[in-house]
Design a protein around this motif. Structure first.
Motif, PDB file in Angstrom:
ATOM      1  N   VAL A  84       0.159   1.978  39.764  1.00  0.00           N
ATOM      2  CA  VAL A  84       0.549   0.819  39.137  1.00  0.00           C
ATOM      3  C   VAL A  84      -0.142  -0.235  39.696  1.00  0.00           C
ATOM      4  O   VAL A  84      -0.348  -0.667  40.900  1.00  0.00           O
ATOM      5  CB  VAL A  84       1.872   0.329  39.102  1.00  0.00           C
ATOM      6  N   ILE A  85      -0.908  -1.277  38.762  1.00  0.00           N
ATOM      7  CA  ILE A  85      -1.506  -2.540  39.192  1.00  0.00           C
ATOM      8  C   ILE A  85      -0.567  -3.424  38.732  1.00  0.00           C
ATOM      9  O   ILE A  85      -0.577  -3.758  37.416  1.00  0.00           O
ATOM     10  CB  ILE A  85      -2.792  -2.522  38.715  1.00  0.00           C
ATOM     11  N   TYR A  86       0.199  -3.907  39.601  1.00  0.00           N
ATOM     12  CA  TYR A  86       1.219  -4.941  39.353  1.00  0.00           C
ATOM     13  C   TYR A  86       0.588  -6.355  38.781  1.00  0.00           C
ATOM     14  O   TYR A  86      -0.795  -6.645  39.261  1.00  0.00           O
ATOM     15  CB  TYR A  86       2.142  -5.387  40.235  1.00  0.00           C
ATOM     16  N   GLN A  87       1.086  -7.145  38.234  1.00  0.00           N
ATOM     17  CA  GLN A  87       0.580  -8.543  37.840  1.00  0.00           C
ATOM     18  C   GLN A  87      -0.137  -9.406  39.031  1.00  0.00           C
ATOM     19  O   GLN A  87      -0.945 -10.054  38.905  1.00  0.00           O
ATOM     20  CB  GLN A  87       1.618  -9.539  37.033  1.00  0.00           C
ATOM     21  N   ASP A  88       0.774  -8.996  40.098  1.00  0.00           N
ATOM     22  CA  ASP A  88       0.155  -9.817  41.415  1.00  0.00           C
ATOM     23  C   ASP A  88      -0.675  -8.973  42.277  1.00  0.00           C
ATOM     24  O   ASP A  88      -0.927  -9.352  43.300  1.00  0.00           O
ATOM     25  CB  ASP A  88       1.565 -10.607  42.135  1.00  0.00           C
ATOM     26  N   PHE A  89      -0.870  -7.797  41.591  1.00  0.00           N
ATOM     27  CA  PHE A  89      -1.948  -6.731  42.311  1.00  0.00           C
ATOM     28  C   PHE A  89      -1.201  -6.177  43.529  1.00  0.00           C
ATOM     29  O   PHE A  89      -1.754  -5.245  44.193  1.00  0.00           O
ATOM     30  CB  PHE A  89      -3.099  -7.570  42.624  1.00  0.00           C
ATOM     31  N   SER A  90       0.025  -6.761  44.050  1.00  0.00           N
ATOM     32  CA  SER A  90       0.423  -5.883  45.237  1.00  0.00           C
ATOM     33  C   SER A  90      -0.413  -5.908  46.331  1.00  0.00           C
ATOM     34  O   SER A  90      -0.909  -4.799  46.771  1.00  0.00           O
ATOM     35  CB  SER A  90       1.007  -4.696  44.719  1.00  0.00           C
ATOM     36  N   VAL A  91      -1.273  -6.844  46.480  1.00  0.00           N
ATOM     37  CA  VAL A  91      -2.287  -6.798  47.702  1.00  0.00           C
ATOM     38  C   VAL A  91      -1.668  -7.701  48.846  1.00  0.00           C
ATOM     39  O   VAL A  91      -0.841  -8.648  48.633  1.00  0.00           O
ATOM     40  CB  VAL A  91      -3.824  -7.404  47.128  1.00  0.00           C
ATOM     41  N   PHE A  92      -2.486  -7.613  49.964  1.00  0.00           N
ATOM     42  CA  PHE A  92      -2.282  -8.408  51.034  1.00  0.00           C
ATOM     43  C   PHE A  92      -3.121  -9.302  51.497  1.00  0.00           C
ATOM     44  O   PHE A  92      -4.383  -9.155  51.863  1.00  0.00           O
ATOM     45  CB  PHE A  92      -2.038  -7.500  52.306  1.00  0.00           C
ATOM     46  N   ASN A 160      -6.717  10.490  43.435  1.00  0.00           N
ATOM     47  CA  ASN A 160      -6.941  11.349  42.274  1.00  0.00           C
ATOM     48  C   ASN A 160      -5.843  10.917  41.352  1.00  0.00           C
ATOM     49  O   ASN A 160      -5.079  11.580  40.726  1.00  0.00           O
ATOM     50  CB  ASN A 160      -6.489  12.909  42.521  1.00  0.00           C
ATOM     51  N   ALA A 161      -6.093   9.388  41.011  1.00  0.00           N
ATOM     52  CA  ALA A 161      -4.882   8.904  40.126  1.00  0.00           C
ATOM     53  C   ALA A 161      -5.125   9.562  38.843  1.00  0.00           C
ATOM     54  O   ALA A 161      -6.374   9.726  38.315  1.00  0.00           O
ATOM     55  CB  ALA A 161      -5.443   7.224  39.981  1.00  0.00           C
ATOM     56  N   LYS A 162      -4.073  10.032  37.961  1.00  0.00           N
ATOM     57  CA  LYS A 162      -4.340  10.531  36.641  1.00  0.00           C
ATOM     58  C   LYS A 162      -3.714   9.548  35.748  1.00  0.00           C
ATOM     59  O   LYS A 162      -4.142   9.434  34.560  1.00  0.00           O
ATOM     60  CB  LYS A 162      -3.255  11.946  36.539  1.00  0.00           C
ATOM     61  N   LEU A 163      -2.960   8.667  36.024  1.00  0.00           N
ATOM     62  CA  LEU A 163      -2.398   7.374  35.360  1.00  0.00           C
ATOM     63  C   LEU A 163      -2.275   6.343  35.992  1.00  0.00           C
ATOM     64  O   LEU A 163      -1.885   6.034  37.029  1.00  0.00           O
ATOM     65  CB  LEU A 163      -1.018   7.751  34.903  1.00  0.00           C
ATOM     66  N   ILE A 164      -3.024   5.370  35.427  1.00  0.00           N
ATOM     67  CA  ILE A 164      -3.112   3.811  35.797  1.00  0.00           C
ATOM     68  C   ILE A 164      -2.283   2.978  35.113  1.00  0.00           C
ATOM     69  O   ILE A 164      -2.738   2.832  33.895  1.00  0.00           O
ATOM     70  CB  ILE A 164      -4.396   3.464  36.336  1.00  0.00           C
ATOM     71  N   ILE A 165      -1.238   2.340  35.682  1.00  0.00           N
ATOM     72  CA  ILE A 165      -0.604   1.282  34.785  1.00  0.00           C
ATOM     73  C   ILE A 165      -0.898  -0.053  34.855  1.00  0.00           C
ATOM     74  O   ILE A 165      -1.027  -0.070  36.300  1.00  0.00           O
ATOM     75  CB  ILE A 165       1.039   1.571  34.998  1.00  0.00           C
ATOM     76  N   MET A 166      -1.310  -0.560  34.033  1.00  0.00           N
ATOM     77  CA  MET A 166      -1.650  -2.122  34.414  1.00  0.00           C
ATOM     78  C   MET A 166      -0.949  -2.937  33.569  1.00  0.00           C
ATOM     79  O   MET A 166      -0.747  -2.958  32.246  1.00  0.00           O
ATOM     80  CB  MET A 166      -3.189  -2.493  33.819  1.00  0.00           C
ATOM     81  N   SER A 194      -5.875   8.276  32.463  1.00  0.00           N
ATOM     82  CA  SER A 194      -5.045   7.727  31.290  1.00  0.00           C
ATOM     83  C   SER A 194      -4.852   6.265  31.738  1.00  0.00           C
ATOM     84  O   SER A 194      -4.699   6.286  32.953  1.00  0.00           O
ATOM     85  CB  SER A 194      -3.881   8.240  30.919  1.00  0.00           C
ATOM     86  N   ILE A 195      -4.806   5.316  30.994  1.00  0.00           N
ATOM     87  CA  ILE A 195      -4.383   4.036  31.297  1.00  0.00           C
ATOM     88  C   ILE A 195      -3.307   3.558  30.497  1.00  0.00           C
ATOM     89  O   ILE A 195      -3.428   3.757  29.159  1.00  0.00           O
ATOM     90  CB  ILE A 195      -5.644   2.862  30.830  1.00  0.00           C
ATOM     91  N   LEU A 196      -2.307   3.178  31.075  1.00  0.00           N
ATOM     92  CA  LEU A 196      -1.160   2.403  30.345  1.00  0.00           C
ATOM     93  C   LEU A 196      -1.493   0.945  30.606  1.00  0.00           C
ATOM     94  O   LEU A 196      -1.272   0.462  31.404  1.00  0.00           O
ATOM     95  CB  LEU A 196       0.242   2.661  30.933  1.00  0.00           C
ATOM     96  N   PHE A 197      -1.717   0.218  29.259  1.00  0.00           N
ATOM     97  CA  PHE A 197      -2.211  -1.082  29.416  1.00  0.00           C
ATOM     98  C   PHE A 197      -0.989  -1.910  28.676  1.00  0.00           C
ATOM     99  O   PHE A 197      -0.543  -2.021  27.554  1.00  0.00           O
ATOM    100  CB  PHE A 197      -3.429  -1.097  28.368  1.00  0.00           C
ATOM    101  N   VAL A 198      -0.270  -2.675  29.713  1.00  0.00           N
ATOM    102  CA  VAL A 198       0.829  -3.585  29.006  1.00  0.00           C
ATOM    103  C   VAL A 198       0.180  -4.890  28.894  1.00  0.00           C
ATOM    104  O   VAL A 198      -0.324  -5.540  29.506  1.00  0.00           O
ATOM    105  CB  VAL A 198       1.818  -3.707  30.153  1.00  0.00           C
ATOM    106  N   SER A 199       0.533  -5.339  27.539  1.00  0.00           N
ATOM    107  CA  SER A 199       0.031  -6.537  26.892  1.00  0.00           C
ATOM    108  C   SER A 199       0.867  -6.874  26.053  1.00  0.00           C
ATOM    109  O   SER A 199       1.359  -6.069  25.249  1.00  0.00           O
ATOM    110  CB  SER A 199      -1.398  -6.268  26.639  1.00  0.00           C
TER     111      SER A 199
END
Lengths: 493, 342
Positions: A84-92, A160-166, A194-199
């Protein structure tokens, strides 16, 4: 039947007895870009968190890559290839790019000891995958938003991401950056991911996705091929309402302009700007981020006093040197960033509405409770703010409703001129439509309204005239009835 | 080379180091007493207890937390241990009492860690509360009073020295207690933990973005819990060393140290909100505070003015680093604007 990569069937989730997800189903095929849409609070974020193991579902089944997942934890989701790539990207922000990229893999491998050489190798491989050029030793906090997002994407690709949720990946990006992001998404698709694109932005959904799913109030409303979708259907699925877009036609104008500016300048930001607005008109101001549009708005509200030129209100020259004088001259201002500049998030909805007229609601220094409550009730009803109790904190509302509070606050002061900077940024379609209706009604009642926005359809539908700024200067002015998006864009660029 | 220098001047540690240097030169010029072997050894010896406390406080602040209970925790541990071994008539060496203190300190740290880590309560409130409880338990339940005698093993550890430095001019001599090695050891352990263990990187990660740390798969609750346990252990070792070095147990004289220790840590460049900071900065910041506390007398500043100077140092030092942060933020904003233009 096509095999699905992810099948989440009849998923239910309750929070303290409130239904967040009421038996929703989401199916994603391998290698497709799938768009998940819905208004705020429709449950899309909840479902993502269930798929990625942050929340546990109350019932329903989730199949991924042919096997059923019973209990999902953040780690097991990653191991299965869900990212999952969260809106705040969950980065440090405090760690280097390298560590941000490599730390997940270290955790997945259950390492206890850090191997810096190994981490660098992992990071180098990760950025190479989408050919992303970045200084691995830079602190992540020093990168731009778009670069941070790329780091998050690179990191997601490693297992080996198969699904990336943005999750709403384009919110904070410029148009150019969105283009670059879409290019990367297509690259990933080619690699079979596969990409799940939330928008909830229509144009993006049409541009990037092959299939879509729409949720509303925790229920599945529609799912299918994007090619069978059009604007109207999509809006209807999202909101359950039919909107009739009718361009704004000014009813009756005041004979004299309410606000006139002549040769207005603010050193380093804009210069030589002249225009006038009559009561009953809606003037649109548009331009790129650095065109000076925001500074112009701030100047008209006295927050960035001008360094040259004249401002006249009702024909009388005034000097707007601070917001207090602007308010005294009956100018209202809805700022760009309502969270930090327009609202007291922790205070009640009612207090937020009444704050700007609090002087009028007191008698002999004491608050007149009955009138105070009356004022609040009036505006909650007038702007149909969706809340069970105006005593709740403003932070409990959705973006659209928060924007209504900011509006209510200003309307309570009965301004002659209302300036709105990005009035519908981050607001869902239904509320956006409602806010537009409110603005048109206000103009109809004789107020002069100025909308500053880079959302061109918004400008074209709601303004009678539009002024285009470029590099701090007026680049053009059109009547919206004869203007097109392309004409405006040509002047902007 | 130029790049390295540039990078160096972006770091708070460099400035603290320069201030330390300037201050020491000033003291040297005014008194001629700073760069003497016995003064240096005195300062090293004065660093032991504050240095240990600072390491614990530093790790906690780095994780985005705060601990104000460590002096009370150390006092309770040290008092309970000393009293227990006195009552036992213990005659062995210092190892057993230290082990006992580590055990007690670890348990007390678990209390902090449980509330902050597992129950997710605000660290400030929890440690203010436990600070009061530890103090109350020591004074009420244990009926603490000054112990003029301590077990022989502890006493000999406190007086054992690595070497003695003599000032040839004044003839004064100072010895460096063996306990200094403990400080070196703990700093080394903390360094290794931070740099080379996932637990240590987890501390940085949690301090930087707690939600992201959880999403990435760090065991946030457990990391925090263990961190407070570690801080408790380090604080209790500091407490024991203090008792050994003073040759007596004064139950309340460590209380109130928390503010200067935390100030030293922050002065050394550790961001109070967590995520950023280095062990070097932590030690340099603490050294600066210790130096000011101990050496003002050498430049003729009366002892009563000591607190004023320490206070000023804290205000000025933290203001400078806060200013640096806003300045770098602003230049970043500018850069973004020019990018848009391009």
């Amino acid at each position: 039947m096509t095999d699905y990569l992810l099948r989440a069937v009849e998923v239910r989730k309750y929070f303290a007895g409130v239904k967040a997800l009421d038996g929703v189903t989401l199916e994603i095929r391998p290698g497709e870009v799938h768009c998940l849409a819905g208004e705020n609070g429709c449950g899309k974020s909840t479902l993502i968190k269930i798929i990625s193991g942050v929340y546990q579902r109350d019932s329903g089944t989730i199949e991924f890559d042919g096997k059923e997942l019973t209990k999902i934890t953040p780690i097991s989701a990653i191991m299965n290839g869900i990212q999952v790539i969260y809106q705040d990207f969950s980065v440090f922000p405090n760690l280097t790019v390298m560590e941000n990229l490599a730390i997940n893999s270290q955790l997945v491998e259950k390492r206890k000891i850090v191997n810096w050489k190994n981490m660098r190798k992992i990071a180098e491989q990760a950025v190479a995958r989408i050919d992303f050029k970045v200084d691995l030793d830079a602190q992540l906090g020093e990168l731009s938003v778009a670069e941070k997002q790329m780091v998050a994407i690179c990191r997601a690709l490693m297992f080996n991401a198969k699904l990336i949720i943005m999750d709403e990946p384009t919110t904070a990006l410029t148009k150019k950056e969105v283009k670059a992001l879409f290019k990367v998404i297509l690259q990933l698709k080619e690699q079979g991911i596969s990409i799940l694109f939330v928008s909830h932005k229509l144009d993006e959904v049409f541009e990037i996705s092959e299939r879509f799913t729409v949720f509303r109030s925790g229920k599945l409303i529609a799912t299918g091929d994007t090619s069978e979708l059009d604007n109207q259907k999509f809006t209807y699925y999202m909101t359950g309402r039919e909107f009739e877009v009718k361009p704004f036609v000014p009813a009756k104008l005041t004979p004299e302009p309410l606000l006139e500016v002549e040769k207005l300048s603010l050193d380093g930001f804009y210069s030589d700007i002249s225009f006038s607005v009559k009561g009953g008109e809606i003037l649109g101001v548009t331009g790129l981020l650095d065109s000076g549009r925001t500074e112009l708005a701030l100047s008209l509200f006295g927050m960035r006093p001008v360094t040259g030129g004249k401002i006249k209100i009702r024909g009388k020259e005034v000097e707007l040197k601070d917001p207090q004088t602007a308010i005294a001259n009956k100018i209202g201002f809805v700022p760009e960033d309502r969270l930090s500049e327009g609202l007291f998030l922790d205070q009640s909805i009612g207090d937020n509405i009444a704050i700007s007229v609090i002087d009028e609601l007191t008698s002999r220094g004491l608050m007149d409770k009955a009138r105070y409550q009356g004022e609040i009730d009036k505006w909650v009803k007038e702007l149909s703010i969706a809340t069970p109790d105006p005593g709740n904190a403003a932070s409990t509302l959705s973006g659209g409703n928060q924007q209504r509070i900011v509006l209510a606050k200003w309307l309570a002061c009965k301004p002659d001129v209302l300036i709105l900077n990005g009035p519908t940024v981050g607001v869902d379609i239904g509320s956006k439509y409602d806010i537009h209706q409110i603005l048109q009604k206000l103009a109809g009642n004789g107020m002069a309204v100025i909308i500053i926005s880079d959302d061109l359809p918004e400008i074209l539908e709601n303004c009678s005239r539009v002024m285009v700024l470029k590099d701090g200067r007026m680049a053009g002015e059109f009547g919206t009835s004869e203007a097109s998006e392309k004409m405006i864009l040509d002047k902007m660029m | 080379m130029q790049n390295t220098i540039k990078k160096l001047f972006k770091r708070t540690e460099t400035y603290i180091f320069l201030i330390l240097l300037a201050l020491s030169v000033l003291i040297q010029v005014r008194s001629g007493q700073f760069y003497t072997p016995n003064n240096i050894v005195d300062i090293m010896s004065a660093m032991i207890v504050p240095g240990l406390f600072a390491v614990g406080a530093f790790l906690v602040i780095l994780s985005g937390g705060i601990d104000v209970s460590f002096p009370a925790l150390a006092s309770l541990t040290a008092y309970a241990t000393t009293k227990m071994f006195l009552d036992m008539g213990y005659e062995g060496n210092v190892l057993l009492p230290i082990l006992a203190a580590i055990l007690i300190g670890g348990i007390l740290g678990m209390i902090n860690g449980f509330f902050v880590g597992y129950l997710e309560l605000p660290a400030m409130i929890v440690t203010l509360g436990t600070s009061s409880v530890f103090k109350g338990f020591m004074q009420g339940t244990l009926e603490s009073r000054q112990l003029a005698v301590i077990p022989a093993g502890m006493k000999s550890f406190g007086t054992s020295s690595l070497f003695t430095a003599t000032n040839t001019q004044s003839g004064l001599s100072s010895r460096l207690p063996a306990a200094f090695l403990v400080l070196v050891l703990i700093v080394l352990i903390a360094f290794l933990i931070l740099k080379y263990t996932m637990f240590g990187r987890g501390i940085y990660a949690i301090g930087g973005n707690e939600a992201a740390a959880y999403n990435a798969g760090f065991r946030v609750k457990r990391t925090k819990f263990l961190l407070y346990v570690f801080a408790g252990v380090v604080a209790s070792i500091a407490g024991m060393i203090r008792v050994c070095m003073m040759q007596q147990c004064h139950p309340t004289n460590m209380l109130g140290m928390e503010m200067n220790i935390i100030a030293g840590v922050v002065l050394g460049g550790t961001v109070i909100g967590g995520g950023r900071g280095t062990l070097t900065g932590c030690i340099l910041g603490t050294l600066l505070i210790v130096l000011v506390e101990n050496s003002m007398i050498l430049i003729g500043v009366p002892v009563v003015w000591k607190d004023v100077f320490v206070g000023l140092l804290i205000v000025i030092g933290t203001a400078i680093s806060a200013y640096q942060v806003t300045r770098s933020g602003r230049s970043k904003g500018n850069r973004k604007q020019t990018e848009e233009v391009a």
